[in-house]
Scaffold this active site. Structure first.
Site, mmCIF file in Angstrom:
data_model
loop_
_atom_site.group_PDB
_atom_site.id
_atom_site.type_symbol
_atom_site.label_atom_id
_atom_site.label_comp_id
_atom_site.label_asym_id
_atom_site.label_seq_id
_atom_site.Cartn_x
_atom_site.Cartn_y
_atom_site.Cartn_z
ATOM 1 N N GLU A 65 29.992 -18.417 -11.033
ATOM 2 C CA GLU A 65 30.160 -19.504 -11.988
ATOM 3 C C GLU A 65 31.569 -20.093 -11.960
ATOM 4 O OE1 GLU A 65 27.934 -21.009 -13.520
ATOM 5 O OE2 GLU A 65 28.940 -22.125 -15.122
ATOM 6 N N ASP A 66 32.562 -19.246 -11.799
ATOM 7 C CA ASP A 66 33.939 -19.722 -12.010
ATOM 8 C C ASP A 66 34.792 -19.851 -10.753
ATOM 9 O OD1 ASP A 66 33.389 -19.850 -14.685
ATOM 10 O OD2 ASP A 66 34.222 -17.880 -15.158
#
Ligand code: MN
Length: 750
Positions: free
Chosen positions: A76-77
């Site tokens: 996600e990051d």
């Protein structure tokens, strides 16, 4: 920040066989990926996954789960991908990390979700492995511990979500420690004043009672040692949130609470538990009615312990829990206490190990049953999989309402689930902000926005796209309404033309007045009847203008058995029957009606269960391939109508009686079904014979022929056929239309 070797040490301490290579690789990969990213606190971002991993080592989880904790935010990051993680760490870990990524995306949606219970189900649907939930809970715990670094306006929402969703989830998974800490951290944010007050009082109480607690611990330990029992006695203080809740529930003040402190005695064996109980009950008086034995009768979530209250060494009430070390572990860690995984807790000391896999399996199964709250899913669990809600998808409206649908549902199903009007006026949709086709399959967590237009009516083809019965039944009702309007327009057209020819004027008022005569409810009802041929325009004109001479009178030819449209009986009809055609003439209306009531209970129709009697509408007309609806009549069963049947009008307001049904007929079915057609043909010698011949050649049975009108130039007749299905019927109709003497062929419905 914890060093690489420190983490490894923590794991190998309880699991000497842990895959160190895997843990090292995950540590280095996650650290590099997060690189110079920072947390709100100013710490390097990587400190977060590392702390999450540390929380899970306290729960003594397997090495795969620890690796997933390190990797949980990478997809996600950072620029990490599922494919890359699959390659480096294997598909199992890749799948778990992806599960966490999905849940993280869901957090954005959850701001709007008000129904916590549904949201919890959604979470379970997405996390198809218990380990995903364990990492998620540890992730949330660390975020709650560092909540003070978040901007103030975000704290409330996160705390609320934790209180409503994650703390109860931890509780139901049997993880009491996790639940209590999450509750307290949320409580501190949501009710700061109450939290402060209770904490201050607890601090005072702790100072005042410090000696007393130590004294009780020592006295109990000594008394047990004298009798040869090695037991650990520990005092526990209730947490602020538990105190707050108890004060609220019982509407009492802090001073009135008697059980802020409790003591726990842990021993090695079950036998020792009962010996400890005996020693304590002999040494001190007990408080009646406070004894509970959850060892011989465990709680539903496998909690085991003996509870008792005594009047203790200093004449104080002392609450006691007596349990083994492994029972303690289950009580604190719940689902995480079990060695569920194949490469799991193999080397642990003092760990509740279930060499018997089926016990852990049973435990998990019961827990999931609890999670599902009253649902009784069977056979849904395979190993560690949470397949509980796999047959459902959970989506959101733009305002955050949660809509549960069967899996494979489309935006059309979504629209009808929101409201029938929304479905009927749907023209398009956006899923997660993107315009997508209405055939798109919806996924968990999708936010669906329906684009509407009042000018829209649902196209019949939607029936094949929608998968919910509700949507399909509504589409059919709406389609029928459209068909009805077409008949109405046609009837109006026919009547106006006939009036023109008769040099009479059209008036809706007059039409309304004469509707009663034909047992119709109004002008539109009357026009509709004309439109599909139930009434003739001539008869209506005659009723409107009693002096009007019916132009048909001069031409009519009467057929035996004819009872239609008030024609008289008694005249003959000549025509030849070709060899091979089955033609039965001259049946009276009464006879054919008796036979028209086809009892086809043997016929399979999908959407009904086997106990329901199935009838066909007396007027018949439904053949396999037709779009059909079932109308439920209590105590009589279900009657099948073709979608275009005018008889359905009577049920328009009773939508609850409409049942979504479909044909379920074998390809080699040999049953025939009645259908009715009207033929206009040029009146030349042999034209009737040609019609009968076409039908015979196409293998259709002619059941009945009725002549409606006959003029020197044309004749119009009704033919009752028996066909296999719609394809067969359409083939016959098309072959008839090909005949040069036939000017039109129309199917009659009901
Ligand atoms: Mn995280």
């Amino acid at each position: 920040m914890m060093r690489q070797y420190e983490l490894l040490e923590r794991v190998t301490r309880y699991n000497p066989e842990a895959d160190e290579g895997l843990l090292n690789k995950a540590y280095v990969y996650a650290m590099q990926k997060h690189g110079s990213q920072m947390r709100a606190s100013g710490d390097p971002y990587f400190s977060h996954p590392l702390e999450v991993a540390a929380i899970l080592t306290n729960m003594r989880l397997d090495d795969a789960t620890i690796a997933v904790a390190l990797l949980h935010d990478t997809i996600e990051d950072t620029d990490a991908t599922r494919a890359e993680i699959d390659t480096l760490f294997g598909e199992e870990i890749g799948k778990l990390v992806e599960g966490l990524t999905k849940i993280k995306r869901l957090d954005l949606v959850s701001q709007k979700a008000k129904q916590a219970e549904n949201f919890r189900k959604l979470l379970l649907a997405i996390a198809d492995d218990v380990r995903v939930l364990l990492v998620k809970l540890a992730d949330r715990l660390h975020n709650m511990r560092t909540l003070d670094h978040m901007p103030e306006h975000k704290r409330g929402r996160i705390a609320e979500e934790t209180m409503e969703i994650y703390a109860p989830l931890a509780g139901r998974m049997g993880m009491q420690d996790m639940r209590e800490e999450l509750e307290n951290l949320s409580f501190r944010t949501l009710h700061a004043e109450a939290y402060e007050t209770i904490t201050e009082r607890l601090t005072t109480l702790r100072t005042d009672n410090a000696e007393l607690i130590v004294q009780i611990e020592q006295t109990l330990t000594e008394r047990l040692q004298e009798r040869g029992m090695a037991a650990v006695v520990k005092g526990r203080e209730k947490r602020p949130y538990s105190i707050f809740r108890k004060m609220q529930r019982k509407a009492i003040g802090f001073e009135q609470l008697s059980d802020i402190y409790g003591f726990r005695v842990t021993v090695g064996t079950v036998e020792a538990c009962y010996r400890v109980l005996g020693i304590i009950h002999t040494a001190w008086p007990t408080v009646p009615g406070r004894f509970k034995d959850y060892i011989s009768t465990p709680k539903q979530n496998d909690y085991q312990s003996i509870h008792t209250t005594i009047v203790g060494p200093s004449r104080q009430r002392v609450e006691l829990q007596i349990r083994t070390i492994s029972m303690d572990r289950v009580a604190e860690l719940g689902i995480a206490a079990h060695a569920l995984y194949k490469d799991g807790l193999t080397g642990g000391r003092n760990i509740a190990r279930h060499t018997d896999d089926s016990k852990a399996y049973e435990w998990l199964r019961r827990t999931i049953d609890l999670l599902s709250e009253g649902d009784t899913p069977e056979e849904f669990l395979e190993n560690t999989k949470l397949e509980l809600f796999h047959d459902q998808v959970f989506c959101f409206t733009p305002k955050g309402r949660l809509i549960a649908l069967p899996s494979r549902a489309t935006p059309i199903d979504f629209a009808y689930a929101v409201h029938t009007d929304v479905g009927n006026t749907c023209v398009g949709c956006k899923v997660n902000g993107q315009i997508v086709p209405l055939v798109t399959e919806l996924h968990n967590g999708d936010e669906v926005e329906i684009i509407r237009s009042q000018a829209q009516t649902p196209p019949p083809a939607w029936e094949n796209i929608a998968i919910t019965g509700k949507a399909r039944a509504a589409i059919r009702r709406s389609t029928r309404e459209t068909v009805r309007k077409q008949y109405l327009a046609l009837g109006e057209h026919v009547l106006k033309r006939a009036l023109d020819r008769a040099s009479k004027s059209y008036s809706e008022e007059a039409l309304k007045a004469c509707a009663v005569h034909f047992q119709k409810t109004g002008a539109s009802d009357l026009l509709e009847a004309i439109g599909h041929g139930e009434l003739s325009a001539q008869d209506v004109i005659k009723q409107l203008y009693p002096d009007y001479q019916d132009e048909r009178a001069a031409h009519n030819v009467i057929i035996p058995g004819e009872g239609w449209f008030g024609l008289q009986q008694g005249h003959g009809l000549k025509f030849r029957i070709p060899a091979g055609a089955h033609l039965s003439l001259a049946k009276s209306e009464a006879d054919s009606e008796d036979e028209g009531d086809v009892d086809s209970t043997a016929l399979l129709i999908r959407g009904l269960n086997g106990n329901v009697a199935v009838n066909f509408a007396k007027e018949g007309g439904a053949v396999p391939g037709d779009r059909i609806v079932g109308i439920l009549t209590p105590s009589e069963g279900v009657t099948i109508y073709p979608i275009q049947s005018p008889a359905l009008k009577d049920f328009e307001d009773q939508t609850d009686r409409w049942i979504d049904v479909r044909w379920d007929i074998e390809a080699d079915n040999s049953d025939r079904f009645p259908a009715r057609i009207i033929i206009h043909a040029i009146n030349t010698p042999g034209s009737l014979a040609a019609i009968a011949q076409v039908i015979g050649e196409q293998n259709g049975n002619i059941d009945n022929v009725k002549m409606l009108r006959r003029s020197p130039d044309f004749h119009e007749m009704v033919i009752d056929l028996e066909v296999w299905d719609l394809k067969h019927l359409n083939r016959i109709i098309n072959m008839l239309r090909d005949r040069p003497t036939v000017s039109s062929v129309v199917r009659v419905n009901g």
